[in-house]
Write a protein that holds these residues in place. Structure first.
Motif, PDB file in Angstrom:
ATOM      1  N   GLN A   3       0.830  -1.210   0.000  1.00 28.58           N
ATOM      2  CA  GLN A   3       0.000   0.000   0.000  1.00 28.58           C
ATOM      3  C   GLN A   3       0.860   1.254   0.000  1.00 28.58           C
ATOM      4  N   LEU A   4       1.921   1.155   0.770  1.00 23.16           N
ATOM      5  CA  LEU A   4       2.819   2.314   0.844  1.00 23.16           C
ATOM      6  C   LEU A   4       3.392   2.645  -0.532  1.00 23.16           C
ATOM      7  N   ILE A   7       0.788   4.208  -2.611  1.00 24.40           N
ATOM      8  CA  ILE A   7       0.576   5.600  -2.211  1.00 24.40           C
ATOM      9  C   ILE A   7       1.711   6.486  -2.715  1.00 24.40           C
ATOM     10  N   PHE A  10       1.424   6.999  -6.329  1.00 24.07           N
ATOM     11  CA  PHE A  10       0.342   7.938  -6.593  1.00 24.07           C
ATOM     12  C   PHE A  10       0.831   9.379  -6.423  1.00 24.07           C
ATOM     13  N   THR A  11       1.518   9.569  -5.295  1.00 22.65           N
ATOM     14  CA  THR A  11       2.048  10.903  -5.014  1.00 22.65           C
ATOM     15  C   THR A  11       3.033  11.320  -6.093  1.00 22.65           C
ATOM     16  N   SER A  14       1.407  12.073  -9.355  1.00 22.61           N
ATOM     17  CA  SER A  14       0.756  13.378  -9.421  1.00 22.61           C
ATOM     18  C   SER A  14       1.813  14.480  -9.483  1.00 22.61           C
ATOM     19  N   PHE A  15       2.946  14.218  -8.890  1.00 21.83           N
ATOM     20  CA  PHE A  15       4.036  15.180  -8.969  1.00 21.83           C
ATOM     21  C   PHE A  15       4.435  15.386 -10.432  1.00 21.83           C
ATOM     22  N   ALA A  17       2.541  14.741 -13.004  1.00 19.30           N
ATOM     23  CA  ALA A  17       1.436  15.390 -13.713  1.00 19.30           C
ATOM     24  C   ALA A  17       1.521  16.904 -13.508  1.00 19.30           C
ATOM     25  N   GLY A  18       1.858  17.295 -12.304  1.00 17.47           N
ATOM     26  CA  GLY A  18       1.943  18.718 -11.994  1.00 17.47           C
ATOM     27  C   GLY A  18       3.022  19.414 -12.786  1.00 17.47           C
ATOM     28  N   LYS A  22       5.247  22.191 -19.800  1.00 15.01           N
ATOM     29  CA  LYS A  22       4.700  23.542 -19.843  1.00 15.01           C
ATOM     30  C   LYS A  22       5.634  24.386 -20.691  1.00 15.01           C
ATOM     31  N   ASP A  53       0.116  25.400 -20.537  1.00  9.54           N
ATOM     32  CA  ASP A  53       0.169  24.033 -20.030  1.00  9.54           C
ATOM     33  C   ASP A  53      -0.303  23.094 -21.137  1.00  9.54           C
ATOM     34  N   ILE A 182       9.496  24.576 -20.544  1.00  8.51           N
ATOM     35  CA  ILE A 182      10.142  24.844 -19.244  1.00  8.51           C
ATOM     36  C   ILE A 182      10.941  23.609 -18.874  1.00  8.51           C
TER      37      ILE A 182
ATOM     38  N   SER B  11      -0.741  11.755   0.973  1.00 11.80           N
ATOM     39  CA  SER B  11      -0.526  11.719  -0.475  1.00 11.80           C
ATOM     40  C   SER B  11      -1.572  12.567  -1.201  1.00 11.80           C
ATOM     41  N   LEU B  18       0.230  20.088  -5.225  1.00 15.37           N
ATOM     42  CA  LEU B  18       0.868  20.187  -6.533  1.00 15.37           C
ATOM     43  C   LEU B  18      -0.131  20.671  -7.581  1.00 15.37           C
ATOM     44  N   HIS B  19      -1.375  20.198  -7.436  1.00 15.34           N
ATOM     45  CA  HIS B  19      -2.370  20.649  -8.408  1.00 15.34           C
ATOM     46  C   HIS B  19      -2.711  22.111  -8.206  1.00 15.34           C
ATOM     47  N   GLU B  22      -0.905  24.530 -10.168  1.00 16.56           N
ATOM     48  CA  GLU B  22      -1.259  24.696 -11.576  1.00 16.56           C
ATOM     49  C   GLU B  22      -2.226  25.839 -11.808  1.00 16.56           C
ATOM     50  N   LEU B  25      -0.266  29.458 -13.337  1.00 15.15           N
ATOM     51  CA  LEU B  25       0.833  29.015 -14.194  1.00 15.15           C
ATOM     52  C   LEU B  25       2.002  30.003 -14.171  1.00 15.15           C
TER      53      LEU B  25
END
Lengths: 183, 296
Positions: A3-4, A7, A10-11, A14-15, A17-18, A22, A53, A182, B11, B18-19, B22, B25
């Protein structure tokens, strides 16, 4: 433990994705044109910022009002002092989104017609606008180009009756910015 | 289990954070580079009333000046409170650059030609380079062409010449308030009596308050240091309005000085406000852009 890892992934995901691709510039060219039979006025700003973006189709622009250059020194002074009040409202910004956005393939050169809508802030007043524009992909660089009209009165900028024939009520704005990724 | 929930929240929180980034920008570009911003429009034009203001004519711009002073108000109804008499100065100022201005003029009063050079040594600025004040230097000369008062004696051309050196130290304190000091020396080649000095030192103080975007209230006072000039000479005091209309600036004022050039209004003012020796006058400034900036 599993699970860790999930998780963390996932984190981490998303990092990423962020920080997906760009594009930006700090030397975007934004100009405006006020044409009347009596006087043509144009202001040019070649140091506008833009961030785009690629994954979401969001884009933002910002220009310093004092960065607009004019042919005539007095026009520039009056633009800052009397109309835009640039000490009080130093920036104009646009925050927008390409409508029905599908991520652009930057590996293929070409032109893409887009429709952008968002909020334009000038002279401390924010209005929704939308405009057509063109994004050009050229060797993994992007160029954004758009032209739209702005009604001066919408942004609380008053034109005194004395010069009402010299200044257009609707001003044409051109945006032309070449963006790099960027890193 | 507790830990896992904690981690899950963490998390989610992280990815939210982080979102959230966005949403703005432009913040990705980091702090903007500081640029030097020069303060402008401290005064509507390059004159306060008679005194040069800390502003200079922009590079490539020609400023046509029409200065006009009626007679004094104490002329009474017979002189229609001064309107029967008028003294005019016509002049051209040209900005060689944003910092260097030259100018010429001709005054009807004492049939005088004048010329000046004005240079901005320091410019008030904020941002990368910070400068609290604007400092300018003004050098003028004047040639008086009246017929000789005593044609029988030996007269020298140099006797017709006057020179002025002036520092202009000023600051735009706020959007509406600008103040300046103008320490000045006027040199006269010829003086009437031994009691007068060839070199006259004076300190000008001037300011403006903007009343609206296009109207400002201006005032200037020039203090002459004692024991330099004939006893009837008084300090110059002027109060007026600037009205800006696009390419023109109209300056309407009341002043006790007749002359519109330094050697005159500083060292030769004879009227006083207290007995009504006040001229109504105006300056009209019309700018023409001779050399346009290359843009676009």
């Amino acid at each position: 433990m599993n699970q860790l890892i999930i998780i963390l992934a996932f984190t981490f995901g998303s990092f990423h994705a962020g920080n997906a691709q760009k594009y930006f510039t700090k030397t975007g060219y934004i100009s405006f044109y006020s044409d009347t039979p009596i006087e043509k006025i144009a202001g040019h700003n070649k140091s506008s910022s833009c961030v785009f973006d690629l994954s979401s189709g969001k884009l933002e622009f910002a220009s310093l009002i004092k960065g607009f250059q004019f042919e005539k020194a007095l026009m520039q002074e009056h633009f800052n002092e009397n109309y835009m009040e640039s000490t009080k409202f130093p920036k104009a910004t646009f925050k927008g989104q390409i409508e029905n956005y599908k991520p652009i393939d930057v590996t293929h050169n070409g032109k893409i017609n887009v429709k952008v809508s968002g909020q334009l802030t000038i002279h401390g007043i924010t209005k929704n606008i939308s405009t057509e524009g063109v994004i050009t992909v050229n060797n993994s660089k992007l160029n954004t180009y758009a032209e739209f009209n702005v009604l001066v009165a919408d942004y609380g900028i008053s034109i005194p009756s004395l010069v009402k024939d010299q200044i257009a009520k609707t001003v044409k704005v051109k945006v032309d910015a070449s963006l790099d990724v960027i890193k | 289990m507790k830990n896992q929930i904690y981690l899950l929240f963490l998390s989610i929180f992280l990815s939210f954070g982080l979102h959230a980034q966005e949403d703005d920008l432009l913040s990705l570009l980091g702090e903007e580079e500081e640029v030097t911003e020069y303060t402008n429009a401290s005064f509507k034009t390059n004159r306060v009333i008679n005194l040069h203001s800390l502003e200079s004519t922009a590079g490539g711009v020609l400023d046509f000046k029409i200065g006009h002073r009626f007679g004094t108000l104490n002329g009474g109804f017979y002189e229609l409170f001064g309107l029967d008499n008028a003294s005019i100065r016509l002049g051209f100022d040209y900005g060689l650059s944003d910092r260097l201005t030259i100018g010429i003029g001709r005054s009807g009063f004492q049939k005088t030609y004048d010329g000046f050079v004005k240079y901005k040594l320091l410019r008030q600025s904020t941002g990368k380079r910070k400068m609290p004040v604007t400092v300018g230097i003004l050098l003028t000369s004047a040639l008086q062409t009246l017929d000789w008062a005593n044609p029988d004696r030996e007269n020298h051309f140099s006797s017709r010449m006057y020179y002025t050196g002036q520092l202009i130290i000023g600051r735009k304190l706020s959007e509406s308030l600008s103040l300046q000091l103008s320490p000045t020396m006027v040199h006269r080649n010829l003086i009437a009596t031994n009691a007068e000095k060839n070199d006259v030192f004076a300190l000008g103080v001037a300011g403006r308050i903007k009343l609206s975007k296009r109207i400002a209230l201006n005032a200037e006072y020039i203090y002459l240091l004692p024991d330099q000039v004939a006893s009837e000479i008084t300090n110059s005091l002027s109060v007026g309005f600037d009205i800006e209309t696009g390419g023109h600036v109209f300056q309407l004022h009341l002043t006790n000085s007749t002359s519109m050039i330094e050697k005159g209004f500083i060292a030769e003012t004879t009227n006083t406000w207290s007995d009504g020796g006040i001229h109504f006058g105006f300056n009209v400034s019309r700018v023409f852009t001779i050399k346009k900036k290359k843009l676009g």
